[in-house]
Design a protein around this motif. Structure first.
Motif, mmCIF file in Angstrom:
data_model
loop_
_atom_site.group_PDB
_atom_site.id
_atom_site.type_symbol
_atom_site.label_atom_id
_atom_site.label_comp_id
_atom_site.label_asym_id
_atom_site.label_seq_id
_atom_site.Cartn_x
_atom_site.Cartn_y
_atom_site.Cartn_z
ATOM 1 N N ARG A 57 30.954 -14.909 -0.288
ATOM 2 C CA ARG A 57 30.766 -16.190 -0.988
ATOM 3 C C ARG A 57 30.980 -17.381 -0.039
ATOM 4 N NH1 ARG A 57 30.161 -15.961 -6.467
ATOM 5 N NH2 ARG A 57 30.779 -14.018 -7.462
ATOM 6 N N TYR A 58 32.040 -17.327 0.744
ATOM 7 C CA TYR A 58 32.351 -18.448 1.633
ATOM 8 C C TYR A 58 31.230 -18.660 2.657
ATOM 9 C CZ TYR A 58 34.589 -21.500 4.969
ATOM 10 O OH TYR A 58 34.855 -22.570 5.802
ATOM 11 N N PHE A 59 30.730 -17.571 3.229
ATOM 12 C CA PHE A 59 29.702 -17.680 4.265
ATOM 13 C C PHE A 59 28.275 -17.592 3.713
ATOM 14 C CE2 PHE A 59 33.349 -16.156 6.858
ATOM 15 C CZ PHE A 59 33.415 -17.225 7.726
ATOM 16 N N ASN A 60 28.145 -17.463 2.389
ATOM 17 C CA ASN A 60 26.831 -17.366 1.758
ATOM 18 C C ASN A 60 26.022 -16.208 2.359
ATOM 19 O OD1 ASN A 60 24.800 -18.035 -0.041
ATOM 20 N ND2 ASN A 60 23.868 -19.517 1.349
ATOM 21 N N LYS B 245 32.169 -22.129 13.595
ATOM 22 C CA LYS B 245 33.100 -22.634 14.605
ATOM 23 C C LYS B 245 34.540 -22.679 14.097
ATOM 24 C CE LYS B 245 29.528 -25.352 16.983
ATOM 25 N NZ LYS B 245 28.565 -24.339 16.866
ATOM 26 N N LEU B 246 34.911 -21.603 13.411
ATOM 27 C CA LEU B 246 36.275 -21.474 12.900
ATOM 28 C C LEU B 246 37.083 -20.557 13.811
ATOM 29 C CD1 LEU B 246 35.495 -20.802 9.127
ATOM 30 C CD2 LEU B 246 36.472 -22.887 10.082
ATOM 31 N N THR B 247 38.344 -20.865 13.970
ATOM 32 C CA THR B 247 39.227 -19.940 14.671
ATOM 33 C C THR B 247 39.625 -18.841 13.687
ATOM 34 O OG1 THR B 247 41.249 -21.088 14.021
ATOM 35 C CG2 THR B 247 40.179 -21.833 16.077
ATOM 36 N N LYS C 76 32.890 -11.669 12.078
ATOM 37 C CA LYS C 76 33.107 -12.411 13.323
ATOM 38 C C LYS C 76 31.945 -13.357 13.613
ATOM 39 C CE LYS C 76 34.410 -11.908 18.140
ATOM 40 N NZ LYS C 76 34.787 -10.963 19.197
ATOM 41 N N ASN C 77 30.704 -12.870 13.452
ATOM 42 C CA ASN C 77 29.538 -13.729 13.693
ATOM 43 C C ASN C 77 29.524 -14.930 12.748
ATOM 44 O OD1 ASN C 77 28.515 -12.233 15.805
ATOM 45 N ND2 ASN C 77 27.131 -11.053 14.536
#
Length: 116
Positions: A57-60, A20-22, A13-14
């Motif tokens: 991976r997406y959020f590193n 800033k993604l829904t 969630k963080n």
């Protein structure tokens, strides 16, 4: 791998909010249902290994954030710093390290009331 649903949900969630993604946008990016994403964020479900890997991976992110929970690692500021550090050059990291050490040294020498 011992995942902690609450820890994963907080981190997920963080990270999503930092970008800033829904929930709907992230569900589409991860190729999962919106209800599954909501369950992950509400600590109702553990992610599959595939989803866990996609998220880190997406959020590193560091997998340690979820596998080895630590009080600081659930803190939004701590996570932002960790992600930003991965983008720094070796020279920048040395400056950050020296600055942090100096800041902590000064803070340790201050009277207790001036520490924060």
């Amino acid at each position: 791998m011992a995942l902690h649903p609450k820890q994963f949900g907080i981190v997920l969630k963080n990270a999503r909010m930092d970008k800033k993604l829904t929930q709907a946008e992230l569900a589409e990016i991860l190729d999962i249902s919106l209800s599954y994403l909501k369950d992950l964020e509400r600590f109702r479900n553990n992610p599959s290994y595939d989803i866990f890997e996609k998220v880190i991976r997406y959020f590193n992110l560091s997998a340690d954030t979820v596998i080895y929970p630590n009080h600081n690692q659930t803190d939004n500021t701590y996570q932002k710093i960790g992600r930003l550090l991965t983008r720094c050059s070796e020279r920048q990291l040395k400056v950050i390290l020296a600055t942090t050490e100096a800041l902590l040294s000064i803070s340790e020498n201050l009277p207790e009331s001036g520490n924060r």
